[in-house]
Design a protein around this motif. Sequence first.
Motif, short mmCIF file in Angstrom:
data_model
loop_
_atom_site.label_atom_id
_atom_site.label_comp_id
_atom_site.label_asym_id
_atom_site.label_seq_id
_atom_site.Cartn_x
_atom_site.Cartn_y
_atom_site.Cartn_z
N TYR A 26 0.83 -1.20 0.00
CA TYR A 26 0.00 0.00 0.00
C TYR A 26 0.87 1.26 0.00
CZ TYR A 26 -3.52 -3.43 1.26
OH TYR A 26 -4.34 -4.54 1.25
N GLY A 52 2.56 1.35 -3.48
CA GLY A 52 1.54 1.55 -4.50
C GLY A 52 0.98 2.95 -4.50
N SER A 53 0.79 3.55 -3.33
CA SER A 53 0.31 4.93 -3.27
C SER A 53 1.35 5.89 -3.83
CB SER A 53 -0.07 5.31 -1.84
OG SER A 53 1.05 5.20 -0.96
N TYR A 108 -0.65 -1.11 -4.83
CA TYR A 108 -1.75 -0.84 -3.90
C TYR A 108 -2.96 -1.68 -4.28
CZ TYR A 108 -4.85 2.09 -0.98
OH TYR A 108 -5.74 2.55 -0.02
N TRP A 151 -3.41 11.05 -3.70
CA TRP A 151 -2.54 9.94 -3.33
C TRP A 151 -1.30 10.39 -2.55
CZ3 TRP A 151 -4.10 5.08 -3.44
CH2 TRP A 151 -5.15 4.73 -4.29
N ASN A 153 -0.14 8.60 0.78
CA ASN A 153 1.22 8.09 0.96
C ASN A 153 1.86 8.64 2.23
OD1 ASN A 153 4.44 8.58 -0.03
ND2 ASN A 153 3.57 6.57 -0.39
#
Length: 474
Positions: free
Chosen positions: A224, A227-228, A275, A307, A311
């Motif tokens: 996550y 991915g963010s 993510y 995002w 993050n």
Amino acid sequence: MSASPRLRAVEISKINTFAEPVKRIHDGADLNRSMVPRRTTSDNSIHEFRLDHEYEPIHQVRCIQQVITNLDLLISEAPPDTGPRRFGNISFRKWYKLAEECAQRLLEEVLPVELHPAIVEYKAYLLGSFGSPQRLDYGTGHELSFIAFLASLWKTDYFSSSPKTSENAGTFTAPSSVSTERQIVLLLFQQYLSLIRKLIITYNLEPAGSHGVWGLDDNSFLPYLFGSAQFCPPLPEDKSSSTPTPTSGSLSSSPDPSIVTKRNLVEKEAKANLYFSAIDFIYTVKRGPFWEHSPILFDISGIKDGWGKINKGLIKMYDAEVLAKFPVVQHFPFGRLFAWEKDPDAKTPLHSTHTTSQPLRDPRGAGNGSAMMRPPPGPGVGTAAPWAAPAGSRPAPAGFVNGVTQAPWANAPVTRRAAAPSLHSQASRPTGNSARNSGSQFLQRPDQRPVSAASPQQVKLAEKTAETIPEEKT
């Protein structure tokens, strides 16, 4: 947020001896930044770093990929046990034993001979990253161990910028450090995640130290985070740029975070993004409304600042929920590459929202293992992502009433009931036919029980419990 300091390399020739890492905790960025898109200043074009792009791995990365591939192949030699079981499949212990037996050889085959003395430490972190063969579980502490494995290779200059040769590992290439960091995430870490997900499904591994539905994920956290970062606003391509990592906004082509509740859109994004790859795995292993089995991720999906904000929040959450959690870090072993040294300037970590449910050691019960629970939060206070929008700021999903999912056939608003009396309490148990007609779902037939998010094991246990309760004569 500025770029984090680089992991310091060590000269392996100056380390006299290596030692198998051991646990030392008995009391309670660069990779992230590399995934942020880049904007070329010459033509203003944007470069994304996606899972579905073709990458030619450098020699060092390809060697570690081969190690993971060989460990994956061992699953065929340890098929899951077909006997009855309630929790994890005991054949995972056979797979783990096979991995232990061949780990030394696999690392020796791909690493330069000058790094062989450090294998005792590399191996400990690698084997620690696949879950516990004793508890048959996997969690964020094991995920952290794989990052330590990669970091230990980095610290000993394995991902080198200067060519070296080895009779076992061939010739090293001379990659740029940023390119290497991206390959570590997109190729090595993603391949590791694929193996982990295969192990979880094959051997039914339990979540390790999970907060239940109030955790970010039963097993993972870092996909996550990385991915963010893939969806953050782009940074200048110039490698010497001191531009901070974005803390708000999004890449113009990025999807809206709210699509986590739409599985078809999640499957599409999962092919390119870490993510949504993790979200897609949740849909593989869980059933029911997304906001029920993954409420924290659902909260995050309502963030409107982009995002970059997500993050930034995940970095803080990782620090609080993984690195600062005793149940996680108590299992982290220390050797020479990661030495046990107390930082005199370290600050005491703040308690996060999840610590309210952690047991405290009772000073009155010293030596008898007793514990007391922290007082529950006040009325209306639930666990939420620290940066998530306040309650009531976004509409509830369809069928979501008073904090719970309303049954499709219900005519009245759903309200939470007080806890049911213990099934073992004779004084409070209904008698005779009233027991059959009581509202307890434990005493209803399966065809009368409302649909719930209970696991098949929980449902089976509840049915068995109801069947063994003797009917009292009136």
